[in-house]
Design an enzyme around this catalytic site. Sequence first.
Site, PDB file in Angstrom:
ATOM      1  N   HIS A 223      -4.499   2.178   7.756  1.00 37.58           N
ATOM      2  CA  HIS A 223      -3.388   2.567   7.373  1.00 37.58           C
ATOM      3  C   HIS A 223      -3.087   3.583   6.262  1.00 37.58           C
ATOM      4  O   HIS A 223      -1.955   4.338   6.678  1.00 37.58           O
ATOM      5  CB  HIS A 223      -2.014   1.012   7.337  1.00 37.58           C
ATOM      6  CG  HIS A 223      -0.977   1.278   6.817  1.00 37.58           C
ATOM      7  ND1 HIS A 223       0.125   1.179   7.794  1.00 37.58           N
ATOM      8  CD2 HIS A 223       0.515   2.526   6.090  1.00 37.58           C
ATOM      9  CE1 HIS A 223       1.343   1.861   7.875  1.00 37.58           C
ATOM     10  NE2 HIS A 223       1.389   2.572   7.007  1.00 37.58           N
ATOM     11  N   GLU A 224      -3.538   3.273   4.975  1.00 38.84           N
ATOM     12  CA  GLU A 224      -2.512   4.159   4.326  1.00 38.84           C
ATOM     13  C   GLU A 224      -4.035   5.356   4.149  1.00 38.84           C
ATOM     14  O   GLU A 224      -3.697   6.364   4.309  1.00 38.84           O
ATOM     15  CB  GLU A 224      -2.993   3.278   2.669  1.00 38.84           C
ATOM     16  CG  GLU A 224      -2.126   2.312   2.328  1.00 38.84           C
ATOM     17  CD  GLU A 224      -1.149   2.601   2.910  1.00 38.84           C
ATOM     18  OE1 GLU A 224      -0.603   3.762   1.941  1.00 38.84           O
ATOM     19  OE2 GLU A 224      -0.085   1.805   3.232  1.00 38.84           O
TER      20      GLU A 224
ATOM     21  N   GLN B 275       3.351  10.008   0.829  1.00 40.89           N
ATOM     22  CA  GLN B 275       4.923   9.335   0.612  1.00 40.89           C
ATOM     23  C   GLN B 275       5.771   9.658   0.185  1.00 40.89           C
ATOM     24  O   GLN B 275       6.583   9.571   0.244  1.00 40.89           O
ATOM     25  CB  GLN B 275       4.951   7.044   1.238  1.00 40.89           C
ATOM     26  CG  GLN B 275       3.460   7.317   2.255  1.00 40.89           C
ATOM     27  CD  GLN B 275       3.561   5.761   2.747  1.00 40.89           C
ATOM     28  OE1 GLN B 275       2.750   4.941   2.309  1.00 40.89           O
ATOM     29  NE2 GLN B 275       4.039   5.029   3.029  1.00 40.89           N
TER      30      GLN B 275
ATOM     31  N   CYS C 142       5.856   0.048   7.096  1.00 40.51           N
ATOM     32  CA  CYS C 142       5.470   0.774   6.315  1.00 40.51           C
ATOM     33  C   CYS C 142       6.765   1.320   5.655  1.00 40.51           C
ATOM     34  O   CYS C 142       8.096   1.544   6.576  1.00 40.51           O
ATOM     35  CB  CYS C 142       5.180   1.866   7.367  1.00 40.51           C
ATOM     36  SG  CYS C 142       4.864   3.788   6.660  1.00 40.51           S
ATOM     37  N   LEU C 143       6.272   2.005   4.516  1.00 37.01           N
ATOM     38  CA  LEU C 143       7.720   1.825   3.457  1.00 37.01           C
ATOM     39  C   LEU C 143       8.039   2.929   4.314  1.00 37.01           C
ATOM     40  O   LEU C 143       9.671   3.045   3.414  1.00 37.01           O
ATOM     41  CB  LEU C 143       7.545   1.751   2.296  1.00 37.01           C
ATOM     42  CG  LEU C 143       6.683   0.619   1.574  1.00 37.01           C
ATOM     43  CD1 LEU C 143       6.089   0.733   0.043  1.00 37.01           C
ATOM     44  CD2 LEU C 143       7.551  -0.182   1.239  1.00 37.01           C
TER      45      LEU C 143
ATOM     46  N   HIS D 255      -2.529   7.350   6.211  1.00 34.74           N
ATOM     47  CA  HIS D 255      -0.946   8.769   5.953  1.00 34.74           C
ATOM     48  C   HIS D 255      -1.637   9.793   5.589  1.00 34.74           C
ATOM     49  O   HIS D 255      -0.905  11.154   5.807  1.00 34.74           O
ATOM     50  CB  HIS D 255      -0.670   7.944   5.095  1.00 34.74           C
ATOM     51  CG  HIS D 255       0.276   7.380   5.332  1.00 34.74           C
ATOM     52  ND1 HIS D 255       1.712   7.422   5.748  1.00 34.74           N
ATOM     53  CD2 HIS D 255       0.394   5.932   5.131  1.00 34.74           C
ATOM     54  CE1 HIS D 255       2.712   6.935   5.633  1.00 34.74           C
ATOM     55  NE2 HIS D 255       1.789   5.361   5.400  1.00 34.74           N
TER      56      HIS D 255
ATOM     57  N   GLY E 246       0.559  -1.624   0.027  1.00 36.42           N
ATOM     58  CA  GLY E 246      -0.148   0.345  -0.102  1.00 36.42           C
ATOM     59  C   GLY E 246       0.873   1.471  -0.185  1.00 36.42           C
ATOM     60  O   GLY E 246       1.775   1.054   0.621  1.00 36.42           O
TER      61      GLY E 246
HETATM   62 ZN    ZN Z   1       2.618   3.715   5.447  1.00 37.44          ZN
END
Ligand code: ZN
Length: 163
Positions: A131-132, A51, A89-90, A135, A46
């Site tokens: 989660h996304e 991001q 998380c990336l 953000h 995701g």
């Molecule tokens: Zn994330």
Amino acid sequence: MAVLKIIKEGDPTLRKISRPVEEITPRIIRLLDDMRDTLHSADGIGLAAVQVGVLRRVVIVEVEPGNLIELINPVIVAREGEQHDLEGCLSVPGKIGITDRPMTVTVRATDRDGNEFEVTGSELAARCFCHELDHLDGILYSDKAQMLSEEELEEFTRSREEE
Ligand code: ZN
């Protein structure tokens, strides 16, 4: 199409609120395509536009390989149950934590053709949607997670296998 740089925890942009998309312009389509390339290149499931440094309410999720879901202006319209599981998380590389999330969520969003749709996901998909979408409001999972050390992660994984 291009692989974009993923910004990391500590970058103040990640704490900003993303703005709604008012019109699906070629720029938004390009953003979606670049986000897909970026997600695949990072081997993630995701990604939110913030991001890659773009403060727009745009998210992509690909929990099942090949089934990429593009969400423009997503909102959670229903949530059910609860789960307590691992999340990463990336933008927070090399770390993992345990969060409480709903077991199932339904998200309403617009697709790249401007059509409104709803999608329901459970377990990993529900965690990923929550989660996304967090953000987009400047929230990182690490704000609410119990972060794990390597030993704690091993212990957690072992206890799951025994269940
Ligand atoms: Zn994330």
